[in-house]
Design an enzyme around this catalytic site. Sequence first.
Site, mmCIF file in Angstrom:
data_model
loop_
_atom_site.group_PDB
_atom_site.id
_atom_site.type_symbol
_atom_site.label_atom_id
_atom_site.label_comp_id
_atom_site.label_asym_id
_atom_site.label_seq_id
_atom_site.Cartn_x
_atom_site.Cartn_y
_atom_site.Cartn_z
ATOM 1 C CB CYS A 17 46.852 24.526 33.652
ATOM 2 S SG CYS A 17 47.357 26.258 33.660
ATOM 3 C CG ASP A 50 46.529 33.281 19.770
ATOM 4 O OD1 ASP A 50 47.440 32.905 20.533
ATOM 5 O OD2 ASP A 50 46.738 33.705 18.614
ATOM 6 N N GLY A 139 41.586 44.298 41.950
ATOM 7 C CA GLY A 139 41.146 42.916 41.836
ATOM 8 C C GLY A 139 39.761 42.707 42.394
ATOM 9 C CG HIS A 140 35.719 40.641 42.494
ATOM 10 N ND1 HIS A 140 34.961 41.629 43.064
ATOM 11 C CD2 HIS A 140 34.926 39.536 42.476
ATOM 12 C CE1 HIS A 140 33.765 41.156 43.375
ATOM 13 N NE2 HIS A 140 33.723 39.879 43.029
#
EC number: 2.7.9.3
Length: 348
Positions: A17, A50, A139-140
Site C-alpha cells: 500500500c 470510505d 479477472g483481467h
Amino acid sequence: MPEEKIRLTQLSHGGGCGCKIAPAVLQKILAGTTGSIIPPQLLVGTETSDDAAVYQINAQQAIVATTDFFMPIVDNPRDFGRIAATNAISDVYAMGGTPLFALALVGMPVNVLPLETIGQILQGGEDVCRAAGIPIAGGHTIDSVEPIYGLVAIGLVNPEHLKRNSGAKSGDKLILGKQLGVGIYSAALKKDQLQAKDYEAMVETTTQLNTPGPVLACLDGVHAVTDVTGFGLAGHLLEVCKGSGLRATVNYQDLPVLPKAREFMQAGLMTGASGRNWASYGEGVRIADGLEGIAQTLLTDPQTSGGLLVSCSPETVTEVLSLFLQHGFPHVSVIGEMAEGEPGIDVI
C-alpha cells in the site's frame, strides 16, 4: 531471509500500500474531473474517502464493491499473492460486509518472471479467497513492466448494519485491531535487515483476514469502522475525524507495534510513502513535545493489509475487545478517543 531466485521487491519502485498516490496529489488529480453521477441507491461513494462503494438493491441488501492492487511488498511470490488478496478483501469487512466473490487483477512482466512464479502469486490469492469462503470468479491480465496483483472484491451488507468511516461520536473510544509497522518492516526487508522470525511476523499480520468486521457491524455501540492501509494510521483516522466532524486524541504508548518496528525506526528505516503521507496531511496532526520524530514515522507508516480501526461507545469497548480476541487478534488495543473540536488528531 532465505535467498529467493528472483527478488520481486527489486522489480518494482514501491511495494504494498506504499504504492498509493499521495493524498494531496490524488486530491489535485480528482479536482480536475467533473465527478460521477450519484443515484439514490448509492449509499457510499467517494464523499468521505470510505473503504468501498455500497449500492442498495433492496431494503435488506446492499452490494459492497472495492478494489485493491499493488506491487510486491515481499519476495516470496505466494506470500505476495496472499497479502494482496487479504488486503483487497479487508475493505468489504471494514464496511460490515460479507465477501461474496472476487475478480483477479494481474499485471506481470511475462518476459522477466517465470510463469511458475506468476502462478504462485495467483495461487496465494486463491488460498486467501478459499479461506474467506469465496471464489475468484474471473479477472483481467496485462503484460506490465512491474509485477502487479490484487482483487476486485464484492460483498453484501444489510444497509442497517453498514458501517461508514464518518459515523464516530464524541466520547467514543478508538480501538485498533492489528499492530503497526508493516511499512517499516518492508523497508527493512529491502535493505536485507529483516530476520526470518520478523518476516514471519510481517506475513502473519498481513495475511490475517479482518473477519470481525461483519460482527462489529451488528453492534449498536460501534459507530464507525475503517481499515488502516496506505495512508497510515494518521491518514485514515483523519478521514474519520473529517467525516464525523470530530477531533481524535491518540495515546502513542498504547499503539500496538510489531516487535522490531521501533528499533528499525531508530535506525532510519522507513518507506518513502511515510514522508509523502506527512506532506499531504501533517498539518492536521499535532504531536506532543518529545514524540515528534519517531511518532510521525509510525503514524504515517503505510500499512498493507492493516487492522480495523473502530470508533465505539465506552460501554461497548469490552464487547469489541472480546470479539477481536475471539477472532484471533491478540494485539487489539484501545488507542484513544474522539471528542468535540476542529477535525484533526492530537498525539500525546
